[in-house]
Design a protein around this motif. Structure first.
Motif, PDB file in Angstrom:
ATOM      1  N   PRO A  46       0.794  -1.236   0.000  1.00 48.33           N
ATOM      2  CA  PRO A  46       0.000   0.000   0.000  1.00 48.33           C
ATOM      3  C   PRO A  46       0.822   1.280   0.000  1.00 48.33           C
ATOM      4  N   PHE A  47       2.103   1.196   0.349  1.00 46.01           N
ATOM      5  CA  PHE A  47       2.930   2.397   0.421  1.00 46.01           C
ATOM      6  C   PHE A  47       3.623   2.714  -0.903  1.00 46.01           C
ATOM      7  N   ASN A  48       3.507   1.804  -1.858  1.00 46.76           N
ATOM      8  CA  ASN A  48       4.119   2.028  -3.163  1.00 46.76           C
ATOM      9  C   ASN A  48       3.545   3.269  -3.840  1.00 46.76           C
ATOM     10  N   PHE A  49       4.408   4.026  -4.497  1.00 45.94           N
ATOM     11  CA  PHE A  49       4.037   5.163  -5.347  1.00 45.94           C
ATOM     12  C   PHE A  49       3.513   6.365  -4.574  1.00 45.94           C
ATOM     13  N   LEU A  50       3.458   6.284  -3.248  1.00 44.65           N
ATOM     14  CA  LEU A  50       2.962   7.399  -2.447  1.00 44.65           C
ATOM     15  C   LEU A  50       4.126   8.273  -2.001  1.00 44.65           C
ATOM     16  N   ASP A  51       3.892   9.582  -1.939  1.00 46.10           N
ATOM     17  CA  ASP A  51       4.898  10.485  -1.407  1.00 46.10           C
ATOM     18  C   ASP A  51       4.963  10.310   0.112  1.00 46.10           C
ATOM     19  N   PRO A  52       6.044  10.771   0.750  1.00 43.98           N
ATOM     20  CA  PRO A  52       6.203  10.560   2.197  1.00 43.98           C
ATOM     21  C   PRO A  52       5.027  11.045   3.033  1.00 43.98           C
ATOM     22  N   SER A  53       4.444  12.191   2.648  1.00 44.09           N
ATOM     23  CA  SER A  53       3.303  12.706   3.410  1.00 44.09           C
ATOM     24  C   SER A  53       2.124  11.756   3.329  1.00 44.09           C
ATOM     25  N   SER A  54       1.842  11.242   2.134  1.00 38.69           N
ATOM     26  CA  SER A  54       0.720  10.313   1.966  1.00 38.69           C
ATOM     27  C   SER A  54       0.985   8.990   2.663  1.00 38.69           C
ATOM     28  N   GLN A  55       2.243   8.556   2.679  1.00 35.09           N
ATOM     29  CA  GLN A  55       2.590   7.339   3.410  1.00 35.09           C
ATOM     30  C   GLN A  55       2.303   7.504   4.895  1.00 35.09           C
ATOM     31  N   SER A  56       2.647   8.663   5.421  1.00 31.23           N
ATOM     32  CA  SER A  56       2.382   8.930   6.835  1.00 31.23           C
ATOM     33  C   SER A  56       0.884   8.957   7.119  1.00 31.23           C
ATOM     34  N   VAL A  57       0.120   9.568   6.222  1.00 28.62           N
ATOM     35  CA  VAL A  57      -1.332   9.658   6.406  1.00 28.62           C
ATOM     36  C   VAL A  57      -1.979   8.286   6.373  1.00 28.62           C
ATOM     37  N   ILE A  58      -1.589   7.443   5.413  1.00 25.91           N
ATOM     38  CA  ILE A  58      -2.236   6.129   5.312  1.00 25.91           C
ATOM     39  C   ILE A  58      -1.887   5.252   6.510  1.00 25.91           C
ATOM     40  N   LYS A  59      -0.669   5.386   7.037  1.00 26.32           N
ATOM     41  CA  LYS A  59      -0.335   4.632   8.248  1.00 26.32           C
ATOM     42  C   LYS A  59      -1.247   5.048   9.403  1.00 26.32           C
ATOM     43  N   HIS A  60      -1.475   6.349   9.525  1.00 26.82           N
ATOM     44  CA  HIS A  60      -2.370   6.848  10.573  1.00 26.82           C
ATOM     45  C   HIS A  60      -3.800   6.365  10.339  1.00 26.82           C
ATOM     46  N   LEU A  61      -4.261   6.421   9.082  1.00 25.61           N
ATOM     47  CA  LEU A  61      -5.623   5.987   8.761  1.00 25.61           C
ATOM     48  C   LEU A  61      -5.829   4.509   9.091  1.00 25.61           C
ATOM     49  N   LEU A  62      -4.847   3.683   8.745  1.00 21.12           N
ATOM     50  CA  LEU A  62      -4.969   2.253   9.009  1.00 21.12           C
ATOM     51  C   LEU A  62      -5.002   1.970  10.507  1.00 21.12           C
ATOM     52  N   ALA A  63      -4.131   2.641  11.255  1.00 18.88           N
ATOM     53  CA  ALA A  63      -4.094   2.444  12.701  1.00 18.88           C
ATOM     54  C   ALA A  63      -5.407   2.889  13.356  1.00 18.88           C
ATOM     55  N   GLU A  64      -5.927   4.034  12.913  1.00 16.95           N
ATOM     56  CA  GLU A  64      -7.180   4.532  13.471  1.00 16.95           C
ATOM     57  C   GLU A  64      -8.355   3.646  13.077  1.00 16.95           C
ATOM     58  N   TYR A  65      -8.338   3.163  11.837  1.00 15.62           N
ATOM     59  CA  TYR A  65      -9.418   2.286  11.377  1.00 15.62           C
ATOM     60  C   TYR A  65      -9.440   0.995  12.191  1.00 15.62           C
ATOM     61  N   ASN A  66      -8.274   0.442  12.431  1.00 17.54           N
ATOM     62  CA  ASN A  66      -8.168  -0.767  13.243  1.00 17.54           C
ATOM     63  C   ASN A  66      -8.667  -0.509  14.668  1.00 17.54           C
ATOM     64  N   LYS A  67      -8.285   0.620  15.222  1.00 12.55           N
ATOM     65  CA  LYS A  67      -8.674   0.955  16.594  1.00 12.55           C
ATOM     66  C   LYS A  67     -10.178   1.186  16.713  1.00 12.55           C
ATOM     67  N   GLU A  68     -10.762   1.875  15.732  1.00 11.48           N
ATOM     68  CA  GLU A  68     -12.171   2.246  15.803  1.00 11.48           C
ATOM     69  C   GLU A  68     -13.119   1.096  15.459  1.00 11.48           C
ATOM     70  N   THR A  69     -12.712   0.230  14.531  1.00 14.37           N
ATOM     71  CA  THR A  69     -13.627  -0.810  14.042  1.00 14.37           C
ATOM     72  C   THR A  69     -13.269  -2.213  14.503  1.00 14.37           C
ATOM     73  N   GLY A  70     -12.039  -2.422  14.969  1.00 13.10           N
ATOM     74  CA  GLY A  70     -11.605  -3.763  15.331  1.00 13.10           C
ATOM     75  C   GLY A  70     -11.373  -4.648  14.120  1.00 13.10           C
ATOM     76  N   ALA A  71     -11.164  -4.017  12.966  1.00 12.67           N
ATOM     77  CA  ALA A  71     -10.949  -4.774  11.740  1.00 12.67           C
ATOM     78  C   ALA A  71      -9.591  -5.475  11.759  1.00 12.67           C
ATOM     79  N   THR A  72      -9.542  -6.607  11.088  1.00 13.70           N
ATOM     80  CA  THR A  72      -8.279  -7.293  10.836  1.00 13.70           C
ATOM     81  C   THR A  72      -7.663  -6.678   9.582  1.00 13.70           C
ATOM     82  N   ILE A  73      -6.391  -6.305   9.663  1.00 18.13           N
ATOM     83  CA  ILE A  73      -5.720  -5.667   8.535  1.00 18.13           C
ATOM     84  C   ILE A  73      -4.449  -6.433   8.213  1.00 18.13           C
ATOM     85  N   LEU A  74      -4.341  -6.887   6.974  1.00  8.03           N
ATOM     86  CA  LEU A  74      -3.151  -7.580   6.495  1.00  8.03           C
ATOM     87  C   LEU A  74      -2.442  -6.683   5.490  1.00  8.03           C
TER      88      LEU A  74
END
Length: 271
Positions: A159-187
């Protein structure tokens, strides 16, 4: 919960995946790492029923993925651009996905708003087709599409391919928050070990189709083991393990008379 039992996939004489047993409890954020040809993408394709296993099975919430399609309603995945419908605009694509999962247009709009920072004003309202976007923005569209229906199982390959550093940081935060809020399994599979260990609290190391190490990364202790295995320095952001992206057939969407259709089975060897 995701359960893998006696799972084997061969391409000719090559054993691409050979996992006797592996369980991923609900709510786990798992990073899948390994060298080129280790079997990472093949494993994801088996989990998503894009490849037929020679032996064994994969259960998602006790549903055998090869015998039922119920799991698709609560599973989201993005492997590469082939998952996209590139002759649509991003808006058309997101609304199409929304209809497929029973979402109203207003609901899709509300959910897209939560990705505003990730899209950085470069995705919506551009009046162009997905195929005309940069690879980075295609990556964003694919990730958002996979998360749009709020799946309880999310699978992202590189998922981090082709993303600029700022977008990589944002998606890491989004994934962590999504996991925390929904209890989803993320691979997550990634050749960038820094990003993987940043976001995943459990790391599975794959070698020749076998999970050889299952590492608890709660306190970032995975770094030491991975540094030794890959001979890399985590303090050097430029040093990562190279990986090769192979052709992967789309899951789960192709357009056929407005319906969701299963892709045909493929047989290419990937990583």
């Amino acid at each position: 919960m995701l359960t893998i039992s006696n799972l084997t996939k061969r391409f000719g004489t090559k054993v691409a995946v050979n996992i006797a047993g592996y369980t991923i409890p609900q709510g786990t954020m798992l990073g899948l790492v390994g060298n080129n040809g280790a079997g990472k993408t093949t494993l994801f394709r088996l989990i998503l029923d894009l490849l037929q296993a020679d032996e064994g099975n994969v259960l998602i919430d006790h549903i055998d993925v090869s015998k039922s399609e119920e799991w698709k309603q609560f599973t989201g995945a993005f492997i590469d651009d082939s998952f996209l419908i590139d002759y649509l605009t991003p808006e058309e694509y997101f609304y199409f996905l929304g209809r497929a999962y029973g979402l109203k247009k207003v609901e899709v709009d509300e959910r897209l708003a939560s990705f505003a920072r990730f899209m950085s004003g470069e995705v919506l309202g551009q009046k162009k087709l997905i195929r005309d976007f940069s690879r980075g923005n295609k990556q964003k569209i694919g990730i958002i599409g996979a998360m749009l229906h709020r799946p309880s199982l999310l699978i992202l390959d590189e998922p981090f391919n082709f993303l600029d550093p700022s977008s990589q940081s944002v998606i890491k935060h989004l994934l962590a928050e999504y996991n925390k809020e929904t209890g989803a399994t993320i691979l997550v599979s990634s050749h960038n070990l820094n990003h993987t260990t940043d976001v995943c609290l459990r790391i599975a190391l794959l070698e020749n189709g076998v999970i050889i190490r299952d590492i608890d990364n709660t306190d970032r202790q995975a770094e030491t083991e991975l540094e030794s295995y890959f001979n890399v320095d985590f303090t050097d952001e430029s040093e990562t393990v190279s990986d090769v992206m192979m052709d992967v057939r789309p899951f789960p969407l192709t357009v056929e008379q407005g319906r969701l259709e299963e892709p045909n089975e493929g047989n290419s060897i990937d990583n």
